[in-house]
Scaffold this motif. Structure first.
Motif, PDB file in Angstrom:
ATOM      1  N   GLY A   2       0.817  -1.198   0.000  1.00  0.00           N
ATOM      2  CA  GLY A   2       0.000   0.000   0.000  1.00  0.00           C
ATOM      3  C   GLY A   2       0.851   1.248   0.000  1.00  0.00           C
ATOM      4  N   GLY A   3       0.174   2.389   0.143  1.00  0.00           N
ATOM      5  CA  GLY A   3       0.892   3.644   0.122  1.00  0.00           C
ATOM      6  C   GLY A   3       1.853   3.781   1.285  1.00  0.00           C
ATOM      7  N   LEU A   4       1.417   3.374   2.488  1.00  0.00           N
ATOM      8  CA  LEU A   4       2.255   3.539   3.667  1.00  0.00           C
ATOM      9  C   LEU A   4       3.523   2.700   3.578  1.00  0.00           C
ATOM     10  N   THR A   5       3.374   1.404   3.349  1.00  0.00           N
ATOM     11  CA  THR A   5       4.559   0.543   3.330  1.00  0.00           C
ATOM     12  C   THR A   5       5.389   0.739   2.061  1.00  0.00           C
ATOM     13  N   GLY A   6       4.816   1.417   1.055  1.00  0.00           N
ATOM     14  CA  GLY A   6       5.584   1.752  -0.128  1.00  0.00           C
ATOM     15  C   GLY A   6       6.376   3.037   0.002  1.00  0.00           C
ATOM     16  N   ASP A   7       6.177   3.754   1.108  1.00  0.00           N
ATOM     17  CA  ASP A   7       6.885   5.013   1.335  1.00  0.00           C
ATOM     18  C   ASP A   7       8.352   4.733   1.673  1.00  0.00           C
ATOM     19  N   PRO A   8       9.295   5.346   0.971  1.00  0.00           N
ATOM     20  CA  PRO A   8      10.713   5.099   1.263  1.00  0.00           C
ATOM     21  C   PRO A   8      11.094   5.403   2.712  1.00  0.00           C
ATOM     22  N   ALA A   9      10.496   6.426   3.305  1.00  0.00           N
ATOM     23  CA  ALA A   9      10.812   6.763   4.701  1.00  0.00           C
ATOM     24  C   ALA A   9      10.352   5.660   5.645  1.00  0.00           C
ATOM     25  N   PHE A  10       9.197   5.065   5.355  1.00  0.00           N
ATOM     26  CA  PHE A  10       8.699   3.950   6.170  1.00  0.00           C
ATOM     27  C   PHE A  10       9.649   2.764   6.048  1.00  0.00           C
ATOM     28  N   GLY A  45       7.903  -6.388   1.189  1.00  0.00           N
ATOM     29  CA  GLY A  45       6.536  -6.831   1.401  1.00  0.00           C
ATOM     30  C   GLY A  45       6.287  -7.641   2.643  1.00  0.00           C
ATOM     31  N   THR A  46       7.251  -7.743   3.538  1.00  0.00           N
ATOM     32  CA  THR A  46       7.031  -8.525   4.749  1.00  0.00           C
ATOM     33  C   THR A  46       7.806  -7.941   5.925  1.00  0.00           C
ATOM     34  N   TRP A  47       7.355  -8.259   7.132  1.00  0.00           N
ATOM     35  CA  TRP A  47       8.039  -7.815   8.342  1.00  0.00           C
ATOM     36  C   TRP A  47       9.171  -8.778   8.686  1.00  0.00           C
ATOM     37  N   THR A  48      10.294  -8.237   9.084  1.00  0.00           N
ATOM     38  CA  THR A  48      11.411  -9.050   9.560  1.00  0.00           C
ATOM     39  C   THR A  48      11.929  -8.456  10.858  1.00  0.00           C
ATOM     40  N   THR A  49      12.544  -9.282  11.688  1.00  0.00           N
ATOM     41  CA  THR A  49      13.163  -8.769  12.910  1.00  0.00           C
ATOM     42  C   THR A  49      14.568  -8.284  12.577  1.00  0.00           C
ATOM     43  N   ALA A  50      14.965  -7.229  13.243  1.00  0.00           N
ATOM     44  CA  ALA A  50      16.289  -6.641  13.029  1.00  0.00           C
ATOM     45  C   ALA A  50      17.116  -6.877  14.290  1.00  0.00           C
ATOM     46  N   TYR A 171       8.631  -8.861  27.949  1.00  0.00           N
ATOM     47  CA  TYR A 171       8.820  -9.414  26.612  1.00  0.00           C
ATOM     48  C   TYR A 171       7.532 -10.000  26.040  1.00  0.00           C
ATOM     49  N   ALA A 172       6.703 -10.604  26.876  1.00  0.00           N
ATOM     50  CA  ALA A 172       5.417 -11.107  26.396  1.00  0.00           C
ATOM     51  C   ALA A 172       4.571  -9.966  25.851  1.00  0.00           C
ATOM     52  N   ASP A 173       4.578  -8.849  26.553  1.00  0.00           N
ATOM     53  CA  ASP A 173       3.798  -7.701  26.103  1.00  0.00           C
ATOM     54  C   ASP A 173       4.388  -7.093  24.828  1.00  0.00           C
ATOM     55  N   VAL A 174       5.715  -7.110  24.702  1.00  0.00           N
ATOM     56  CA  VAL A 174       6.344  -6.622  23.473  1.00  0.00           C
ATOM     57  C   VAL A 174       5.924  -7.486  22.285  1.00  0.00           C
ATOM     58  N   GLU A 175       5.931  -8.792  22.458  1.00  0.00           N
ATOM     59  CA  GLU A 175       5.581  -9.682  21.351  1.00  0.00           C
ATOM     60  C   GLU A 175       4.165  -9.435  20.850  1.00  0.00           C
ATOM     61  N   VAL A 176       3.213  -9.322  21.786  1.00  0.00           N
ATOM     62  CA  VAL A 176       1.834  -9.135  21.332  1.00  0.00           C
ATOM     63  C   VAL A 176       1.590  -7.703  20.856  1.00  0.00           C
ATOM     64  N   THR A 177       2.288  -6.725  21.434  1.00  0.00           N
ATOM     65  CA  THR A 177       2.179  -5.353  20.925  1.00  0.00           C
ATOM     66  C   THR A 177       2.724  -5.277  19.504  1.00  0.00           C
ATOM     67  N   ALA A 178       3.797  -6.008  19.230  1.00  0.00           N
ATOM     68  CA  ALA A 178       4.329  -6.063  17.864  1.00  0.00           C
ATOM     69  C   ALA A 178       3.297  -6.657  16.908  1.00  0.00           C
ATOM     70  N   GLU A 179       2.592  -7.701  17.350  1.00  0.00           N
ATOM     71  CA  GLU A 179       1.539  -8.292  16.515  1.00  0.00           C
ATOM     72  C   GLU A 179       0.435  -7.270  16.237  1.00  0.00           C
ATOM     73  N   VAL A 180       0.026  -6.548  17.274  1.00  0.00           N
ATOM     74  CA  VAL A 180      -1.003  -5.515  17.104  1.00  0.00           C
ATOM     75  C   VAL A 180      -0.517  -4.445  16.131  1.00  0.00           C
TER      76      VAL A 180
END
Length: 230
Positions: A2-10, A45-50, A171-180
């Motif tokens: 989409g427009g958001l994830t296609g933005d170079p800054a994003f 086109g996909t999320w990865t962990t850094a 860490y449990a809260d981080v994992e589910v917040t990342a999913e959200v």
């Protein structure tokens, strides 16, 4: 895409989902007893962990002991955190994860809590303290109006994300917040009004306190100028 994830800054930004657990001593600001962070990038086109996830207990000062109420909520005991790294050690280790010159945004559920904790500990994490934040609550409210509330448990239920057994551990809260967050970005990608990172920040951004102008600077009067108009 989409427009958001296609933005170079994003695409250039590393989104670091962060969560603290803390004690709330009477007469003092909240003191961290645990921190966790998970860095995410959106690539091809996909999320990865850094890098590796980060998690550490933190030893609180004597004036902010872990209380029975803290233990009931988090499961953490005074004995556990009493053996933990100091704030300088734990937050210093997290701070060293951030590379100079690279664009980051912190992501948190009710980011004001994390913003205040980080600012109050800024001597231990100067790089972290200068990173602005995104708050999942206003973003969820914008994208999904009409939910009964925007607490994390409500958002987990809305997105059918499994409730973690150790909810209220960092860490449990981080994992589910990342999913959200990833679900919210997916929804934002389909929203024409959220076409780039700047639009996302306008809706859900929070400026780090270290990046705000000091109040004194807003009203400074230069003595020479003042004399010149006397």
């Amino acid at each position: 895409m989409g427009g958001l994830t296609g933005d170079p800054a994003f695409a250039a930004t590393t989104f670091v989902v962060i969560d603290f657990e803390a004690t709330t001593p009477t007469g003092f600001p909240a003191q961290p007893i645990e921190v966790a962070a998970l860095a995410l990038r959106y690539e091809t086109g996909t999320w990865t962990t850094a890098g590796r996830p980060f998690s550490s207990l933190i030893r609180p000062p004597a004036f902010a002991p872990v209380t029975p109420a803290d233990t009931a909520q988090t499961g953490l005991t005074a004995e556990q955190v009493g053996q933990a790294p100091s704030p300088a050690e734990a937050l210093g280790a997290l701070d060293r994860r951030f590379a100079a010159g690279k664009p980051y945004l912190l992501v948190a559920q009710h980011a004001a809590t994390e913003a205040n904790l980080i600012h109050n500990q800024r001597e231990h994490c100067p790089a972290l303290a200068r990173i602005d934040l995104l708050d999942t609550i206003p973003l969820a409210r914008y994208l999904f109006p009409g939910l009964p509330n925007y607490r994390l448990d409500t958002l987990l239920a809305h997105f059918s994300i499994k409730h973690p057994a150790d909810r209220h551990r960092a860490y449990a809260d981080v994992e589910v917040t990342a999913e959200v967050f990833m679900r919210l970005v997916g929804a934002a990608d389909e929203n024409a009004e959220l076409s780039d990172l700047a639009a996302l920040v306008k809706i859900a951004g929070r400026t780090a306190k270290c990046n705000m102008p000091a109040q004194g600077e807003l009203f400074d009067v230069h003595p020479t100028s003042e004399r010149g108009h006397g």
